[in-house]
Design a protein around this motif. Structure first.
Motif, PDB file in Angstrom:
ATOM      1  N   PHE A 134       0.821  -1.206   0.000  1.00 53.49           N
ATOM      2  CA  PHE A 134       0.000   0.000   0.000  1.00 53.49           C
ATOM      3  C   PHE A 134       0.863   1.267   0.000  1.00 53.49           C
ATOM      4  CE2 PHE A 134      -3.001  -2.924   2.439  1.00 53.49           C
ATOM      5  CZ  PHE A 134      -3.761  -3.214   1.320  1.00 53.49           C
ATOM      6  N   ALA A 135       0.212   2.384  -0.356  1.00 52.90           N
ATOM      7  CA  ALA A 135       0.810   3.716  -0.242  1.00 52.90           C
ATOM      8  C   ALA A 135       2.145   3.813  -0.974  1.00 52.90           C
ATOM      9  CB  ALA A 135       0.979   4.119   1.234  1.00 52.90           C
ATOM     10  N   TYR A 136       2.139   3.420  -2.244  1.00 50.77           N
ATOM     11  CA  TYR A 136       3.361   3.441  -3.055  1.00 50.77           C
ATOM     12  C   TYR A 136       4.464   2.602  -2.413  1.00 50.77           C
ATOM     13  CZ  TYR A 136       1.151   7.529  -5.289  1.00 50.77           C
ATOM     14  OH  TYR A 136       0.288   8.382  -5.924  1.00 50.77           O
ATOM     15  N   THR A 153      -3.936  -6.203   5.287  1.00 50.52           N
ATOM     16  CA  THR A 153      -4.369  -5.048   6.069  1.00 50.52           C
ATOM     17  C   THR A 153      -3.186  -4.119   6.316  1.00 50.52           C
ATOM     18  OG1 THR A 153      -6.019  -6.413   7.191  1.00 50.52           O
ATOM     19  CG2 THR A 153      -5.490  -4.282   8.179  1.00 50.52           C
ATOM     20  N   GLY A 154      -3.332  -2.872   5.860  1.00 56.14           N
ATOM     21  CA  GLY A 154      -2.311  -1.864   6.088  1.00 56.14           C
ATOM     22  C   GLY A 154      -2.731  -0.888   7.154  1.00 56.14           C
ATOM     23  N   ASP A 155      -2.035   0.252   7.229  1.00 57.86           N
ATOM     24  CA  ASP A 155      -2.351   1.250   8.242  1.00 57.86           C
ATOM     25  C   ASP A 155      -3.766   1.795   8.058  1.00 57.86           C
ATOM     26  OD1 ASP A 155       0.146   0.921   9.309  1.00 57.86           O
ATOM     27  OD2 ASP A 155       1.029   2.626   8.232  1.00 57.86           O
ATOM     28  N   ASP A 156      -4.129   2.105   6.812  1.00 56.48           N
ATOM     29  CA  ASP A 156      -5.452   2.670   6.544  1.00 56.48           C
ATOM     30  C   ASP A 156      -6.158   1.982   5.388  1.00 56.48           C
ATOM     31  OD1 ASP A 156      -5.263   4.894   8.472  1.00 56.48           O
ATOM     32  OD2 ASP A 156      -3.672   5.605   7.126  1.00 56.48           O
ATOM     33  N   GLU A 157      -5.620   0.856   4.909  1.00 58.59           N
ATOM     34  CA  GLU A 157      -6.178   0.206   3.731  1.00 58.59           C
ATOM     35  C   GLU A 157      -6.322  -1.288   3.964  1.00 58.59           C
ATOM     36  OE1 GLU A 157      -4.724   1.936  -0.231  1.00 58.59           O
ATOM     37  OE2 GLU A 157      -3.039   2.333   1.111  1.00 58.59           O
ATOM     38  N   TYR A 194     -11.003  -4.250  -3.174  1.00 59.50           N
ATOM     39  CA  TYR A 194     -10.304  -3.226  -2.405  1.00 59.50           C
ATOM     40  C   TYR A 194     -11.267  -2.653  -1.369  1.00 59.50           C
ATOM     41  CZ  TYR A 194      -7.883   1.073  -1.158  1.00 59.50           C
ATOM     42  OH  TYR A 194      -7.285   2.087  -0.460  1.00 59.50           O
ATOM     43  N   GLY A 195     -10.893  -2.785  -0.094  1.00 59.61           N
ATOM     44  CA  GLY A 195     -11.721  -2.251   0.975  1.00 59.61           C
ATOM     45  C   GLY A 195     -12.658  -3.264   1.581  1.00 59.61           C
ATOM     46  N   GLU A 196     -13.163  -4.162   0.770  1.00 61.56           N
ATOM     47  CA  GLU A 196     -14.073  -5.169   1.310  1.00 61.56           C
ATOM     48  C   GLU A 196     -13.982  -6.442   0.488  1.00 61.56           C
ATOM     49  OE1 GLU A 196     -18.434  -4.693   0.175  1.00 61.56           O
ATOM     50  OE2 GLU A 196     -17.733  -2.609   0.134  1.00 61.56           O
ATOM     51  N   GLU A 197     -14.461  -7.521   1.082  1.00 61.39           N
ATOM     52  CA  GLU A 197     -14.426  -8.828   0.428  1.00 61.39           C
ATOM     53  C   GLU A 197     -15.550  -8.949  -0.596  1.00 61.39           C
ATOM     54  OE1 GLU A 197     -14.718 -13.594   1.631  1.00 61.39           O
ATOM     55  OE2 GLU A 197     -15.036 -12.011   3.129  1.00 61.39           O
TER      56      GLU A 197
END
Length: 645
Positions: A134-136, A153-157, A194-197
């Protein structure tokens, strides 16, 4: 991992974002949820750290890519000594897919990549590598293995891969991997939400694929070569270019993304690396024209309204040349120094400092886009005329200022000839709009006087008798600029004028290669490294030749340029004339717009939609088919004219 040639990538998208899929089955670039968002996969910018999502055989293989006919659905077929399989990659377009049990609307449809893996000749062992960053690639996510796939799962993603395959932690400690042996006729689905399954439902996924195919085919139309404005031997190139353009039109705003990538270099190993995931005003007039000519009036109308909206947000002197796809203008340029860049081409940049440049040509391109839209039958709203009037008034007073020019020079500002030509165009089209719209307030006589002044300055200071050509800037000797090939296109001079013919010949002699490619300009631009020939300049030369009646030359050069297209018909920004490899951000809207406009000009010059024909006819520049007076006689130029004060 190793870096691939840009021509080895296909592009898929959903109107919000675009992913690049390699011929080896690896997704090496994808920002989520929008094309201007930070990346989730960026191996194209750093093969080791960027992140990727690969599906391919475990054995040595050969592969080939193709699009399903008249769609942006991509198929990659692998062949090994023991079998074959095809991966079908697509992103559902929210407007196209039926709602599922959650009864969601198009705006709530989760961004997703669908990958259908089908074995035609088995058994065949395949491997899947899932390594999002994530995030580049600044945020390496935590990986959780589930019975249905993988959750990152990332910090905000968050990204969820549904597959039903038994994944394991990757051997290098990053991401997850799986292997599976497929039998003849066996199909597996991998769905990345992205964001949900997105639950694994093969029957529903087949419907989603069919709906996506239908959407693209319905949009591009099932025209044969006799129906299409561009028929003949280049019909398929025109269809693919229009599909690329649609892929880059943001579904929420109608803005055209210049390219879906950042920092793919014009010069490998050099610093000419820019972020193109934004909307450049200068693309507007040619975009409106090509969309309208190909019958995509809704997209042309949306872009026309977007241009007017841009105009209304700023005082003319503060007009940015580039905008975010959602309309914002905060495009601060930053360097991502943790990424090595494509084949070591650093720096990797996000954002674009051109947003702060003063570029006079954009005023002509804006007014020309508005003029073209009206000519194609789109009336302006009553509140729009004062905005147009202010633009033309600004040009009337400020046309003689130096600027950064169309090529966005990061050196001292100059009096670029093309910028002055577009100032003339703003005045000329503003006068035509005012004359055709009864009752609008406009200082036409002052505009006419300014138009005459600009014309005189260009002819006296912008043309070199020694070079027998228009030159790059006032007071710059005999230095050439390929942008001056657009002089007959905007109608500043007719294509058969000796000065236009001289400019074409000088370009052929000094900027063009023997195989159709054209460099942008001569002289220094303040940056180290080589400036590769640009596709759009090559197409400008084709168009200028066609308008000048030099149809055989135009056709030959057009065919030569098309030989540099990828096997899928995609074009980047530039091409290395030595290796034949494409360079710059990929695929590039301006290149494909240039291809389409050249094909339309060739069709005009032959008097037939079959641009392979040798029939003769009188070519004409932009604004050629119907005069504004014809439009005015059949309807209003400005809707609600009486309300304008």
């Amino acid at each position: 991992m190793q870096y691939k040639r840009l021509e080895e990538y296909g592009a898929i998208g959903d109107g919000n974002t675009v992913a690049l899929v390699g011929r080896d089955g690896s997704i090496d670039w994808c920002p989520f949820p929008h094309v201007e968002s930070p990346s989730v996969f960026a191996a194209v910018l750093d093969a080791d750290r960027g992140g990727h999502f690969a599906v391919r055989p475990t054995q040595s293989f050969e592969s080939v890519q193709r699009y399903r006919d008249r769609t942006n659905v991509l198929e990659t077929t692998f062949r090994t000594a023991g079998g074959s399989a095809t991966v079908t990659d697509f992103m559902p377009v929210p407007e196209a897919v039926g709602s599922d049990d959650r009864a969601i609307g198009p705006d709530d449809w989760p961004p997703a990549i669908y990958r259908k893996l089908e074995c035609e000749d088995g058994p065949l062992e395949v491997e899947i590598e899932f390594d999002p960053r994530f995030a580049y690639a600044r945020d390496v996510p935590e990986i959780e293995l589930t019975t249905d796939g993988v959750v990152a799962t990332g910090d905000d993603e968050r990204a969820v891969l549904s597959s039903g395959l038994p994944f394991e932690p990757a051997s290098d400690g990053h991401g997850a991997s799986a292997t599976a042996t497929l039998e003849d006729g066996e199909t597996r689905w991998l769905v990345l939400g992205y964001g949900e399954e997105i639950p694994l439902e093969p029957s529903r996924h087949r419907e989603t694929l069919a709906e996506t195919v239908d959407y693209w085919r319905s949009w591009v139309h099932d025209c044969d070569e006799t129906d299409c404005p561009v028929g003949g031997q280049w019909h398929d190139f025109a269809v693919r270019s229009s599909l690329v353009l649609k892929l880059l039109i943001h579904r929420e705003t109608g803005a055209v993304c210049a390219a879906p990538t950042t920092s793919l270099p014009e010069d490998v190993g050099g610093v000419r690396n820019w972020d193109y995931r934004f909307n450049w005003i200068r693309d507007s007039a040619f975009t409106v024209r090509v969309l309208a000519e190909l019958g995509h009036l809704e997209e042309a109308r949306s872009y026309f309204e977007l241009c007017l909206d841009h105009c209304s947000r700023h005082e003319p002197a503060e007009m940015p040349p580039v905008y975010g796809l959602h309309g914002g203008s905060d495009l601060e340029e930053r360097v991502l120094d943790h990424l090595e860049g494509y084949r070591g081409s650093a720096p990797v940049r996000v954002g674009n400092a051109a947003r702060n440049q003063h570029q006079l040509d954009i005023y002509g391109e804006l007014v020309l886009a508005i003029y073209e839209s009206v000519r194609y039958g789109e009336p302006m709203r009553s509140g729009d005329w004062p905005v147009v009037r202010d633009l033309v008034d600004y040009v009337c007073e400020g046309w003689d200022e130096p600027d950064a020019g169309i090529w966005e020079m990061r050196t001292d500002h100059e009096g670029f000839v093309y910028s002055k030509v577009m100032c003339w165009t703003a005045l000329d089209r503003g006068i035509r709009l005012a004359e055709a719209a009864n009752g609008v307030e406009a200082p036409i006589e002052r505009w006419r006087a300014a138009r005459d002044d600009v014309r005189e300055a260009i002819l006296e200071r912008g043309f070199s008798e020694g070079a027998n050509s228009f030159v790059r800037s006032f007071g710059d000797g005999d230095t050439l600029d390929a942008a001056n090939l657009l002089i007959p296109v905007v109608g500043f001079l007719p294509a058969d004028d000796d000065r236009v013919q001289g400019t074409i010949d000088a370009t052929l002699d000094r900027l063009a290669t023997d195989d159709g490619l054209v460099r942008r300009y001569e002289g220094e631009d303040g940056l180290p490294g080589e400036d590769s020939p640009f596709f759009v300049c090559s197409f400008w030369l084709v168009t200028a030749l066609a308008l000048a009646g030099r149809t055989e030359e135009a056709r030959d050069r057009f065919e030569s340029v098309l030989e540099y297209a990828s096997p899928l018909g995609l074009l980047a920004e530039a091409v290395d004339p030595e290796s034949g490899e494409q360079r710059g951000n990929y695929p590039q809207a301006y290149s494909h717009i240039g291809l389409l406009n050249s094909a339309l000009s060739l069709a005009d010059s032959t008097g037939s939609s079959d641009v392979g024909s040798s029939a003769a006819a009188s070519p004409a520049p932009l604004g050629r088919n119907e005069s504004l007076e014809d439009v005015a006689s059949s309807g209003e130029i400005v809707r609600g004219t009486n309300e304008i004060e």
